[in-house]
Every structure is written in structure tokens, then in C-alpha cells.
Write a protein that holds these residues in place. Structure first.
Motif, short mmCIF file in Angstrom:
data_model
loop_
_atom_site.label_atom_id
_atom_site.label_comp_id
_atom_site.label_asym_id
_atom_site.label_seq_id
_atom_site.Cartn_x
_atom_site.Cartn_y
_atom_site.Cartn_z
N UNK A 106 -11.44 7.34 2.25
CA UNK A 106 -10.46 6.64 1.41
C UNK A 106 -9.08 6.67 2.08
N UNK A 107 -8.70 7.84 2.59
CA UNK A 107 -7.37 7.97 3.22
C UNK A 107 -7.29 7.10 4.48
N UNK A 108 -8.37 7.12 5.28
CA UNK A 108 -8.38 6.34 6.52
C UNK A 108 -8.37 4.85 6.20
N UNK A 109 -9.12 4.47 5.18
CA UNK A 109 -9.14 3.06 4.76
C UNK A 109 -7.73 2.60 4.38
N UNK A 110 -7.02 3.45 3.61
CA UNK A 110 -5.67 3.06 3.20
C UNK A 110 -4.72 2.99 4.39
N UNK A 111 -4.93 3.89 5.35
CA UNK A 111 -4.09 3.86 6.55
C UNK A 111 -4.23 2.51 7.26
N UNK A 112 -5.47 2.08 7.49
CA UNK A 112 -5.66 0.83 8.22
C UNK A 112 -5.24 -0.39 7.39
N UNK A 113 -5.35 -0.25 6.07
CA UNK A 113 -4.85 -1.31 5.19
C UNK A 113 -3.32 -1.42 5.34
N UNK A 114 -2.66 -0.26 5.40
CA UNK A 114 -1.20 -0.25 5.54
C UNK A 114 -0.78 -0.77 6.92
N UNK A 120 0.85 -1.21 0.00
CA UNK A 120 0.00 0.00 0.00
C UNK A 120 0.88 1.25 0.00
N UNK A 121 0.64 2.12 -0.95
CA UNK A 121 1.42 3.34 -1.01
C UNK A 121 0.51 4.52 -0.66
N UNK A 122 0.84 5.21 0.40
CA UNK A 122 0.03 6.35 0.84
C UNK A 122 0.57 7.62 0.18
N UNK A 123 -0.30 8.34 -0.51
CA UNK A 123 0.13 9.57 -1.19
C UNK A 123 0.29 10.70 -0.17
N UNK A 124 0.94 11.78 -0.60
CA UNK A 124 1.14 12.91 0.31
C UNK A 124 -0.20 13.50 0.75
N UNK A 125 -1.15 13.52 -0.17
CA UNK A 125 -2.46 14.08 0.16
C UNK A 125 -3.18 13.21 1.19
N UNK A 126 -3.11 11.89 0.98
CA UNK A 126 -3.72 10.97 1.95
C UNK A 126 -3.02 11.10 3.31
#
Ligand code: HEM
Length: 141
Positions: free
Chosen positions: A123-131, A1-7
Motif C-alpha cells: 500500500x505504501x509503495x503503491x501510494x509512493x508511485x502514485x505520488x 495523494x497524501x502520504x502519511x508518516x507511517x507510509x
């Protein structure tokens, strides 16, 4: 999972606005209630899985500490989670459970932020917990 700067900016902002321990304790109560098999390894809680119960409170504090580390290292969560991943495998936690806790957290955030929990924040929070789930699973073999 790659978190973008905006996320990353969204995640840091959400995390700074939370009462972390309260929110985490509620997320734990939710995961233990909705997915009761997740309580299996918490024998020491003696069947008490409400947010205010001492076992849940103590565990919430530990989880918050680990999430603080993740928020500080959003672009390399795995690196800071090596020991924690090994520990969870040793204890015998199924990696699917990490994703379930992530889902429980998302519901808590929706309750707290209401209309402010935009699809972009979600979306950002989802990616955080995925990471986070990825980091916790990274040393399983
Ligand atoms: C212990 C973090 C998800 C089961 C711990 C500890 C931390 C932690 C920091 C303490 C480690 C130590 O004492 O060295 C996290 C984070 C999670 C997560 C950040 C995801 C956001 C889960 C899930 C389960 C789980 C979903 C199972 C359903 C356990 C168990 C222990 C533990 C059984 C040992 C508890 C004890 O006896 O003290 N976790 N955890 N964890 N975790 Fe997790």
C-alpha cells in the motif's frame, strides 16, 4: 495523494534496502516488455530494452536520481518535480505511462521481498508511485 508518516517510514525503509539501479533497470525492462508502446520515445535504445542494455542502464540511473529526490521530499513531491514534469510533457510522454512504470516497480518489489512485501508495504509503495506519477503529471496542460 497524501502520504502519511507511517507510509513515509515504510517507503524510506524499502528504498534504503534496494539495489536501486538494478531494481529500476528491471522495472524499466518490465514496463517496456509488458506495455510495448512505452518504448515509443526511446528510439536511441535501438530496440534494446533488457535491463542490462546500455540505454536502459543509463536511463535507470536518471530515474533513480529523480526517485531519490522524491523519497527525500515525500510530503511535497510535486515541488521537486516541476522541471521534470515540464520536460516529460515537452518530450510527449503520456501520463498514463507513469502509472504503468509504478505497477512494474511493485512487481519487482514483490519478487525481491517475497513474504516481506506485506499488504502494508504494498500500500505504501503503491501510494509512493502514485505520488511520483502525480508529480510528473503536475505541469501538463
Ligand atoms: C527522461 C525520470 C517515467 C519517458 C527522464 C529523465 C528523468 C526521468 C530524470 C532525464 C531528464 C533529463 O535529462 O533532464 C522519470 C521518472 C519516472 C519516469 C522518475 C517515473 C518513475 C517515464 C516513463 C516514460 C518516460 C513511464 C515513458 C514510457 C522519458 C523519456 C525521456 C525521459 C522519453 C527522455 C530520454 C532521453 O532521450 O534521454 N525521465 N521518468 N519516463 N523519460 Fe522519464
Amino acid at each position: 495523494v497524501k502520504i502519511t508518516d507511517k507510509e513515509a517510514a515504510y517507503i524510506t525503509d524499502i528504498w534504503s534496502k534496494l539495489d536501486k539501479k538494478v531494481t529500476t533497470a528491471h522495472a524499466l525492462e518490465r514496463v517496456f516488455t509488458v506495455y510495448p508502446w512505452t518504448t515509443r520515445l526511446f528510439k536511441s535504445f535501438n530496440g534494446h530494452f533488457k535491463a542490462g542494455d546500455s540505454g536502459v542502464q543509463g536511463h535507470a540511473e536518471k530515474v533513480v536520481g529523480a526517485l531519490d529526490t522524491a523519497v527525500l521530499h515525500l510530503h511535497d513531491i510535486d515541488a521537486g518535480y516541476k522541471k521534470l514534469s515540464e520536460k516529460h510533457q515537452l518530450i510527449g510522454v503520456d501520463t498514463q505511462n507513469f502509472k504503468l512504470l509504478g505497477q512494474a516497480f511493485l512487481v519487482e518489489l514483490a519478487i525481491l521481498f517475497k513474504e516481506g512485501f506485506t499488504p502494508e508495504l504494498h500500500e505504501a509503495a503503491y501510494k509512493f508511485f502514485l505520488a511520483v506519477a502525480g508529480g510528473l503529471s503536475s505541469q501538463y496542460h
